[in-house]
Motif scaffolding. Structure first.
Motif, PDB file in Angstrom:
ATOM      1  N   LEU A 101      -7.457   1.760   6.055  1.00 18.65           N
ATOM      2  CA  LEU A 101      -6.887   1.468   7.486  1.00 18.65           C
ATOM      3  C   LEU A 101      -5.436   1.298   7.289  1.00 18.65           C
ATOM      4  O   LEU A 101      -4.662   1.799   7.942  1.00 18.65           O
ATOM      5  N   THR A 102      -5.234   0.742   6.101  1.00 12.65           N
ATOM      6  CA  THR A 102      -3.522   0.342   5.743  1.00 12.65           C
ATOM      7  C   THR A 102      -2.966   1.721   5.609  1.00 12.65           C
ATOM      8  O   THR A 102      -1.866   2.069   6.195  1.00 12.65           O
ATOM      9  N   SER A 103      -3.661   2.581   5.057  1.00 10.58           N
ATOM     10  CA  SER A 103      -3.106   4.181   4.288  1.00 10.58           C
ATOM     11  C   SER A 103      -3.099   4.852   5.715  1.00 10.58           C
ATOM     12  O   SER A 103      -1.932   5.512   5.925  1.00 10.58           O
ATOM     13  N   LEU A 104      -4.095   4.714   6.490  1.00 14.96           N
ATOM     14  CA  LEU A 104      -3.947   5.354   7.929  1.00 14.96           C
ATOM     15  C   LEU A 104      -2.735   5.025   8.650  1.00 14.96           C
ATOM     16  O   LEU A 104      -2.012   5.973   9.428  1.00 14.96           O
TER      17      LEU A 104
ATOM     18  N   MET B  77       0.932  -1.068  -0.185  1.00 20.88           N
ATOM     19  CA  MET B  77       0.165  -0.108  -0.023  1.00 20.88           C
ATOM     20  C   MET B  77       0.816   1.067  -0.105  1.00 20.88           C
ATOM     21  O   MET B  77       0.493   2.436  -0.880  1.00 20.88           O
ATOM     22  N   ALA B  78       1.910   1.111   0.587  1.00 24.90           N
ATOM     23  CA  ALA B  78       2.642   2.363   0.677  1.00 24.90           C
ATOM     24  C   ALA B  78       3.503   2.905  -0.571  1.00 24.90           C
ATOM     25  O   ALA B  78       3.366   4.043  -0.986  1.00 24.90           O
ATOM     26  N   ARG B  79       3.876   1.690  -1.335  1.00 26.96           N
ATOM     27  CA  ARG B  79       4.195   1.845  -2.639  1.00 26.96           C
ATOM     28  C   ARG B  79       3.411   2.476  -3.453  1.00 26.96           C
ATOM     29  O   ARG B  79       3.756   3.344  -4.258  1.00 26.96           O
ATOM     30  N   LEU B  80       2.206   1.891  -3.346  1.00 29.65           N
ATOM     31  CA  LEU B  80       1.169   2.455  -4.457  1.00 29.65           C
ATOM     32  C   LEU B  80       0.610   3.940  -3.950  1.00 29.65           C
ATOM     33  O   LEU B  80       0.319   4.743  -4.802  1.00 29.65           O
ATOM     34  N   TYR B  81       0.338   3.972  -2.660  1.00 32.55           N
ATOM     35  CA  TYR B  81      -0.440   5.186  -2.312  1.00 32.55           C
ATOM     36  C   TYR B  81       0.288   6.221  -1.149  1.00 32.55           C
ATOM     37  O   TYR B  81      -0.236   7.430  -1.035  1.00 32.55           O
ATOM     38  N   GLU B  82       1.515   5.986  -0.725  1.00 31.02           N
ATOM     39  CA  GLU B  82       2.109   6.735   0.321  1.00 31.02           C
ATOM     40  C   GLU B  82       2.228   8.369  -0.127  1.00 31.02           C
ATOM     41  O   GLU B  82       1.751   9.202   0.716  1.00 31.02           O
ATOM     42  N   GLU B  83       2.671   8.613  -1.299  1.00 26.75           N
ATOM     43  CA  GLU B  83       2.894  10.057  -1.575  1.00 26.75           C
ATOM     44  C   GLU B  83       1.519  10.740  -1.782  1.00 26.75           C
ATOM     45  O   GLU B  83       1.233  11.700  -1.312  1.00 26.75           O
ATOM     46  N   ARG B  84       0.513   9.895  -2.411  1.00 29.85           N
ATOM     47  CA  ARG B  84      -0.719  10.737  -2.516  1.00 29.85           C
ATOM     48  C   ARG B  84      -1.412  10.784  -1.322  1.00 29.85           C
ATOM     49  O   ARG B  84      -2.055  11.741  -0.776  1.00 29.85           O
ATOM     50  N   ASP B  85      -1.397   9.752  -0.285  1.00 34.41           N
ATOM     51  CA  ASP B  85      -1.798   9.762   1.113  1.00 34.41           C
ATOM     52  C   ASP B  85      -1.167  11.002   2.061  1.00 34.41           C
ATOM     53  O   ASP B  85      -1.877  11.639   2.683  1.00 34.41           O
ATOM     54  N   ALA B  86      -0.016  11.198   1.769  1.00 32.95           N
ATOM     55  CA  ALA B  86       0.753  12.120   2.409  1.00 32.95           C
ATOM     56  C   ALA B  86       0.166  13.630   1.968  1.00 32.95           C
ATOM     57  O   ALA B  86       0.013  14.555   2.922  1.00 32.95           O
ATOM     58  N   ARG B  87       0.109  13.640   0.817  1.00 34.78           N
ATOM     59  CA  ARG B  87      -0.547  14.972   0.413  1.00 34.78           C
ATOM     60  C   ARG B  87      -1.940  15.163   0.718  1.00 34.78           C
ATOM     61  O   ARG B  87      -2.350  16.299   1.150  1.00 34.78           O
TER      62      ARG B  87
END
Length: 86
Positions: free
Chosen positions: A51-54, A1-11
């Protein structure tokens, strides 16, 4: 999940990501009421993803967090759980 969405989630940020997570919980509740198995599986996946993104945003290792449930109940230490409350 971090590889896919970490940058987007952080923004997006923690608060907005949490709001998306709670929206997905609502969609899961609706799927549970309708009994649509395909949609139910879809919504469980969405809830788990958010949940994983959080957890990633908070720096929490979900595998470590859930490990306390791996062998016995963390409250009563029994398997299966024998706690006197739900």
């Amino acid at each position: 999940m971090a590889r896919l969405y970490e940058e987007r989630d952080a923004r997006r940020g923690r608060d907005a990501t949490f709001r998306w997570f709670t929206e997905e919980i609502g969609e899961l509740a609706k799927a549970m009421r309708t009994g649509d198995r395909a949609n139910l599986e879809h919504e469980f996946g969405d809830v788990l993803a958010w949940l994983t993104s959080l957890a990633n945003l908070e720096g929490v290792d979900l595998a470590a967090a859930v490990a306390r449930y791996a062998a016995t109940c963390p409250r009563c230490s029994d398997a299966p759980c024998d706690c006197p409350f739900p």
